[in-house]
Design a protein around this motif. Structure first.
Motif, mmCIF file in Angstrom:
data_model
loop_
_atom_site.group_PDB
_atom_site.id
_atom_site.type_symbol
_atom_site.label_atom_id
_atom_site.label_comp_id
_atom_site.label_asym_id
_atom_site.label_seq_id
_atom_site.Cartn_x
_atom_site.Cartn_y
_atom_site.Cartn_z
ATOM 1 N N LYS A 61 0.998 -1.003 -0.093
ATOM 2 C CA LYS A 61 -0.013 -0.188 -0.129
ATOM 3 C C LYS A 61 0.877 1.255 0.022
ATOM 4 O O LYS A 61 2.421 1.300 0.787
ATOM 5 C CB LYS A 61 -0.759 -0.247 1.291
ATOM 6 N N GLY A 62 0.514 2.281 -1.108
ATOM 7 C CA GLY A 62 1.195 3.809 -1.156
ATOM 8 C C GLY A 62 2.406 3.451 -2.243
ATOM 9 O O GLY A 62 3.089 4.164 -1.985
ATOM 10 N N MET A 63 2.484 2.133 -2.523
ATOM 11 C CA MET A 63 3.434 2.187 -3.889
ATOM 12 C C MET A 63 2.505 1.886 -5.594
ATOM 13 O O MET A 63 2.157 0.775 -5.090
ATOM 14 C CB MET A 63 4.328 1.110 -3.603
ATOM 15 N N GLY A 64 2.353 3.060 -5.647
ATOM 16 C CA GLY A 64 1.061 2.994 -6.508
ATOM 17 C C GLY A 64 -0.086 2.718 -6.742
ATOM 18 O O GLY A 64 -0.305 2.899 -5.474
ATOM 19 N N ALA A 65 -0.524 2.411 -7.538
ATOM 20 C CA ALA A 65 -2.306 2.629 -7.469
ATOM 21 C C ALA A 65 -1.518 0.642 -7.285
ATOM 22 O O ALA A 65 -2.089 0.115 -8.272
ATOM 23 C CB ALA A 65 -2.665 2.637 -9.016
ATOM 24 N N PHE A 66 -2.897 0.831 -6.321
ATOM 25 C CA PHE A 66 -1.902 -0.672 -5.311
ATOM 26 C C PHE A 66 -3.522 -2.039 -6.409
ATOM 27 O O PHE A 66 -5.091 -1.558 -6.345
ATOM 28 C CB PHE A 66 -3.190 -0.757 -4.059
ATOM 29 N N GLY A 67 -3.098 -2.309 -7.319
ATOM 30 C CA GLY A 67 -3.447 -3.598 -7.962
ATOM 31 C C GLY A 67 -3.027 -3.345 -9.086
ATOM 32 O O GLY A 67 -3.112 -4.277 -9.980
ATOM 33 N N ASP A 68 -2.762 -2.523 -9.066
ATOM 34 C CA ASP A 68 -1.747 -2.252 -11.333
ATOM 35 C C ASP A 68 -0.685 -1.741 -10.820
ATOM 36 O O ASP A 68 -0.258 -0.828 -10.078
ATOM 37 C CB ASP A 68 -2.478 -0.791 -11.622
ATOM 38 N N PHE A 69 0.237 -3.459 -11.384
ATOM 39 C CA PHE A 69 1.697 -3.389 -10.816
ATOM 40 C C PHE A 69 2.240 -4.061 -11.851
ATOM 41 O O PHE A 69 2.354 -5.369 -11.312
ATOM 42 C CB PHE A 69 1.656 -3.550 -9.426
ATOM 43 N N ARG A 70 2.515 -3.749 -12.933
ATOM 44 C CA ARG A 70 2.974 -4.660 -13.475
ATOM 45 C C ARG A 70 4.017 -4.672 -14.914
ATOM 46 O O ARG A 70 4.419 -3.375 -14.840
ATOM 47 C CB ARG A 70 1.840 -5.259 -14.770
ATOM 48 N N ALA A 86 14.824 -1.426 -11.819
ATOM 49 C CA ALA A 86 13.392 -2.091 -12.560
ATOM 50 C C ALA A 86 11.966 -0.400 -12.725
ATOM 51 O O ALA A 86 12.413 0.392 -11.816
ATOM 52 C CB ALA A 86 13.048 -3.093 -11.483
ATOM 53 N N LEU A 87 11.821 -0.432 -13.764
ATOM 54 C CA LEU A 87 10.486 0.587 -13.909
ATOM 55 C C LEU A 87 9.331 -0.635 -13.667
ATOM 56 O O LEU A 87 9.986 -1.300 -14.803
ATOM 57 C CB LEU A 87 10.415 1.241 -14.808
ATOM 58 N N VAL A 88 8.017 -0.581 -13.402
ATOM 59 C CA VAL A 88 6.834 -1.406 -13.029
ATOM 60 C C VAL A 88 6.010 -0.404 -13.672
ATOM 61 O O VAL A 88 5.529 0.893 -12.670
ATOM 62 C CB VAL A 88 7.180 -1.785 -11.505
ATOM 63 N N GLY A 89 5.563 -0.357 -14.358
ATOM 64 C CA GLY A 89 4.415 0.094 -14.657
ATOM 65 C C GLY A 89 2.838 -0.094 -13.500
ATOM 66 O O GLY A 89 2.756 -0.920 -12.819
ATOM 67 N N SER A 90 2.846 1.274 -12.895
ATOM 68 C CA SER A 90 0.872 1.166 -12.393
ATOM 69 C C SER A 90 0.454 2.559 -11.805
ATOM 70 O O SER A 90 0.481 4.050 -14.329
ATOM 71 C CB SER A 90 1.619 1.875 -11.432
ATOM 72 N N GLY A 91 0.188 3.633 -11.199
ATOM 73 C CA GLY A 91 -0.207 4.892 -10.813
ATOM 74 C C GLY A 91 -0.148 5.414 -10.016
ATOM 75 O O GLY A 91 0.041 4.932 -9.027
ATOM 76 N N ILE A 92 -0.369 6.408 -9.861
ATOM 77 C CA ILE A 92 -1.061 7.309 -8.426
ATOM 78 C C ILE A 92 -2.172 7.160 -8.595
ATOM 79 O O ILE A 92 -2.782 8.207 -9.636
ATOM 80 C CB ILE A 92 0.024 8.839 -8.856
ATOM 81 N N ASP A 93 -2.870 7.306 -7.585
ATOM 82 C CA ASP A 93 -4.380 7.710 -7.408
ATOM 83 C C ASP A 93 -4.405 8.775 -7.324
ATOM 84 O O ASP A 93 -4.117 9.663 -6.441
ATOM 85 C CB ASP A 93 -4.987 6.730 -5.815
ATOM 86 N N GLY A 153 -4.616 8.641 -19.535
ATOM 87 C CA GLY A 153 -4.642 7.311 -17.732
ATOM 88 C C GLY A 153 -4.395 7.348 -16.575
ATOM 89 O O GLY A 153 -3.342 8.033 -16.994
ATOM 90 N N PRO A 154 -5.330 6.707 -16.250
ATOM 91 C CA PRO A 154 -4.591 6.585 -14.786
ATOM 92 C C PRO A 154 -3.689 5.508 -15.016
ATOM 93 O O PRO A 154 -3.549 5.670 -13.523
ATOM 94 C CB PRO A 154 -6.245 6.247 -13.974
ATOM 95 N N ILE A 155 -3.645 4.942 -15.402
ATOM 96 C CA ILE A 155 -2.634 3.801 -15.555
ATOM 97 C C ILE A 155 -1.083 3.156 -16.689
ATOM 98 O O ILE A 155 -2.315 3.430 -17.417
ATOM 99 C CB ILE A 155 -3.070 2.392 -15.407
ATOM 100 N N TRP A 156 -0.642 3.393 -16.321
ATOM 101 C CA TRP A 156 0.769 2.897 -17.494
ATOM 102 C C TRP A 156 1.253 1.514 -17.965
ATOM 103 O O TRP A 156 1.421 0.838 -16.554
ATOM 104 C CB TRP A 156 1.802 3.847 -17.753
ATOM 105 N N GLU A 157 0.891 0.702 -18.949
ATOM 106 C CA GLU A 157 2.116 -0.397 -18.852
ATOM 107 C C GLU A 157 3.284 -0.276 -19.579
ATOM 108 O O GLU A 157 3.218 1.026 -20.881
ATOM 109 C CB GLU A 157 1.237 -1.088 -19.366
ATOM 110 N N LEU A 158 3.776 -1.280 -19.288
ATOM 111 C CA LEU A 158 5.317 -1.569 -20.466
ATOM 112 C C LEU A 158 5.814 -0.198 -20.694
ATOM 113 O O LEU A 158 6.054 0.207 -22.133
ATOM 114 C CB LEU A 158 4.406 -2.190 -22.006
#
Length: 759
Positions: free
Chosen positions: A411-420, A433-440, A475-480
């Motif tokens: 929790k607090g590490m980007g948008a929880f549940g979107d982490f890929r 490493a970079l990991v795709g996510s978002g900030i709520d 958008g709210p989430i970034w991938e790749l």
């Protein structure tokens, strides 16, 4: 030689010894059943029979996982020789699974069945997640009984296994046998009788109550080879089961378990080679579904590229890592699936995108998104190592997963549940490493991590995040996320390229990029301009970025998926969905802009040069082009406007112009565009309308570098932008070219080559 069970009580038998054709003989009734197969009647390629392969004795039938099945009509009462209801049932069958079903809605991928679970009628023998298998029966008393393979007795992929399922109502037993030995037994009430599933066909390879997916696809279908299916209306003894197993071993294998060569069971691209829409020099899976290619890496003289893959069929389902290898980034070989979901606590529900890097010894490792729906969040970063040092493995076919995740989102590490989609690189100071996510509430983000040993990672905060208020399309989430070094600019500043793919509500799912500086101390990114740019101005045809620095040449190379832009119905009929875009070199130009060019190695695919001319008028050029036709071409073209403000080229054009696709530039609007309003007359195809985007060409002629590859159209303009699109003409004579303008123009130069297949 041991003897198999005799034919007493044998009520159905499919030997599958035809070896060719579109039907299979049920030997007892002498009924020849039609084999359902997508290419029995083909719309876009030559019709072909279902695929037959070497069996345990004679031939076996290969089931493709989504379209192959057999329906056999059973006359009511005939299965019991007049005795109703049935007191015993035995099934014996040889199977070689190619992949496993996910187990959607808890249903079995059927090997053979004639059942109605809701009514507690009939029987079902099939497979479930990760190779487990089960025999299930409905009883007259209203019970539904299930017996499952115990742990350690799952069916291995790409190997023959002999299955027997025995229901003995008189003795009150139900049993499973694997390779001649009993592995499970369960009690049923003594005197039990099977409840017949009246009005239901017996199906082989398809669950007769399968789940629907995407409105088109039936799930729970068998993928692999089936041979010698026998059904008895009596209970076979353990001795008979063992004897039947030994009979095959003694008769055909000299006492050893039947061997199966991988080439016999692998996905085969041959039936798709003549598909008039399937690209031939763009890399693609042999068949079925792919999405983004990713994790490119160079090792031991070969390039490896992986891709998101559903081996069951041409639809988005449980994702594996497909694998290609190449010596030149142009000609690729298909390799077995590199990573698959397994019965573990790491990634039982999907192996999602990631990247490749080198460990401390210079050996390749894969970082992937581990899908585990029983965990929260259900996405984590995991690692797999090659067996290269253990067994040679020059093609890096075998990979062993580290048993625990490396990075678990908190929790607090980007948008929880979107982490890929981890993107990992190494330098002299360690791994990053970079990991795709978002900030709520704030938009998409790439999160940054660092490690000294590649195994223990520290969160460093957001690497870069968008302002969703300013740029809602991000958008709210970034991938790749992908980070590539661009070197120094004219001012001596060290520049990097950051690529992302936005998803979620309001997102424009394209490849956006920024040029900027890497703050290594803070592990963050500082863009030169806050507003992102696009590499490609086609609409959702150039997505899913991955990238690498080529150790051989120092180039930055970007790989993408070329989306297919078709309906599920047409993907079903075609047997494939999507392919990769051409490898793209990206670099920092002297003017500070991002330069893009297809890699030079693609020139090795050039065949005959069809035409070459310079300084011609529109009329003169089109006269020269009259006999130049093709759907696999490379075109280099420079157009100088005279009075024209819009100018370009029509491709995949019929002689009467009824079908055509127009690539053009609008000097007034400063846009690179494609007009697909006349691309196809096919009522089911989706490619329509005008799409494109901004491209500034102040004082420059239009220079187009175009690759036509069946349905693929890639146009590179002035080394600055690309436009990737799809075209699916209905007419087979849609092969022509025509220069176009809304006024006078000069064709400064034009060259056209035939292009060759990479397969």
């Amino acid at each position: 030689m041991s003897c198999p069970a005799d034919d007493h009580g044998l009520i159905m038998h499919w030997p599958f010894d035809e070896g060719a054709g579109a039907s299979a003989l049920e030997k007892v009734s002498q009924v020849r059943d039609e084999i359902q197969y997508v290419f029995n009647q083909a719309e876009f390629t030559e019709p072909t029979d279902p695929q037959w392969r070497q069996g345990v004795m004679g031939s076996g039938l290969l089931f493709d996982g989504y379209s192959t099945s057999i329906a056999h009509t059973v006359k009511e009462g005939t299965t019991t020789n007049g005795r109703e209801p049935l007191s015993a049932l035995s099934i014996g069958v040889w199977v070689a699974p190619r992949t496993y079903d996910w187990g959607y809605e808890g249903k079995l991928a059927a090997i053979v069945n004639r059942h109605n679970m809701d009514c507690r009628q009939g029987y079902l023998l099939g497979m479930f997640r990760h190779g487990s298998w089960s025999f299930q029966v409905g009883l007259e008393e209203g019970n539904w009984m299930e017996i499952w393979s115990p742990d350690g007795h799952e069916l291995p992929k790409n190997e023959w296994s002999y299955l027997n399922a025995v229901f003995d109502g008189n003795q009150g037993e139900i049993k499973l046998y694997l390779n001649g030995s009993e592995i499970a037994s369960s009690s049923v009430p003594r005197g039990s009788r099977l409840a017949e599933a009246a009005g239901t066909d017996l199906l082989i390879g398809k669950n007769n109550h399968s789940s629907q997916w995407g409105g088109v696809f039936n799930l729970q279908m068998f993928s692999g080879i089936i041979d010698d299916l026998k059904i008895y209306n009596r209970a076979l003894s353990a001795e008979e089961v063992a004897a039947s197993y030994r009979h095959v071993l003694d008769a055909s294998q000299g006492g050893a378990k039947p061997q199966l060569q991988y080439d016999e069971i692998k996905l085969d691209r041959t039936p798709l080679m003549l598909d008039r829409h399937r690209p031939q020099y763009h890399v693609s899976p042999p068949a079925h579904w792919m999405n983004e290619p990713h994790a490119p890496i160079y090792f031991d003289g070969q390039y490896h590229l992986f891709y998101q893959h559903n081996p069951l069929g041409p639809f988005f389902y449980q994702i594996h890592w497909g694998h290609w290898v190449s010596k030149d980034l142009v000609h690729w070989r298909d390799l077995p699936v590199a990573l698959a979901p397994e019965k573990d606590q790491l990634a039982p529900d999907g192996i999602w995108s990631g990247s490749a890097a080198y460990d401390a010894d210079g050996l390749p490792v894969l970082f992937f998104t581990a899908g585990n729906d029983s965990a929260s969040p259900n996405q984590s970063v995991a690692l797999a190592r090659s067996t290269y040092t253990r067994d040679g493995d020059p093609d890096l076919v075998q990979w062993i997963k580290h048993p625990e995740p490396l990075i678990v989102q908190e929790k607090g590490m980007g948008a929880f549940g979107d982490f890929r989609d981890p993107f990992v690189w190494k330098d002299d100071d360690g791994w990053y490493a970079l990991v795709g996510s978002g900030i709520d509430g704030e938009g998409g983000a790439a999160l940054a991590f660092a490690s000294k040993d590649m195994m223990n990672w520290t969160y460093k905060g957001p690497f870069y995040q968008a302002d969703i208020q300013k740029f809602p399309y991000l958008g709210p989430i970034w991938e790749l996320p992908v980070l590539l070094p661009l070197g120094t600019d004219k001012q001596g500043e060290n520049k990097h390229l950051l690529l992302v793919s936005p998803v979620g509500k309001g997102a424009d799912v394209e490849v956006f990029y920024w040029i900027g500086q890497l703050d290594k101390e803070r592990l963050s990114f500082i863009p030169d301009r806050e507003e992102p740019e696009l590499i490609d101005v086609g609409d959702f045809h150039f997505t899913g970025p991955s990238g690498m620095v080529d150790p051989k040449t120092g180039r930055n190379i970007v790989f993408t998926i070329a989306q297919g832009d078709r309906t599920s119905e047409l993907e079903y009929k075609s047997g494939w969905a999507h392919n990769a875009g051409l490898p793209l070199g990206v670099y920092l130009r002297d003017d500070g802009r991002l330069g893009i060019e297809p890699i030079q190695e693609l020139q090795s695919l050039r065949g005959a040069k069809r035409i070459s001319f310079s300084d011609k008028s529109l009329t003169e050029a089109n006269e020269l082009l009259r006999d130049v036709q093709g759907d696999m071409l490379e075109i280099q073209l420079e157009l100088e406007p005279a009075s024209a403000t819009q100018l370009g080229i029509k491709v995949r054009r019929t002689p009467d112009g009824e079908e055509e696709s127009l690539l053009y530039y609008d000097f007034n609007e400063a846009k690179l565009l494609v007009d697909r309003t006349k691309t196809t007359l096919h009522p089911g195809e989706k490619c329509r309308g005008v799409q494109g985007g901004k491209l500034e060409l102040p004082g420059e002629n239009l220079k187009l570098h175009i690759y036509l590859d069946r349905s693929m159209v890639e146009a590179y303009a002035n080394g600055l932008k690309s436009l990737t699109t799809r075209v699916y003409p209905s007419r087979e004579d849609a092969l022509g070219l025509e220069i176009w303008g809304d006024g006078e123009l000069v064709v400064k130069s034009m060259e056209v080559w035939d292009m060759q297949s990479i397969w």
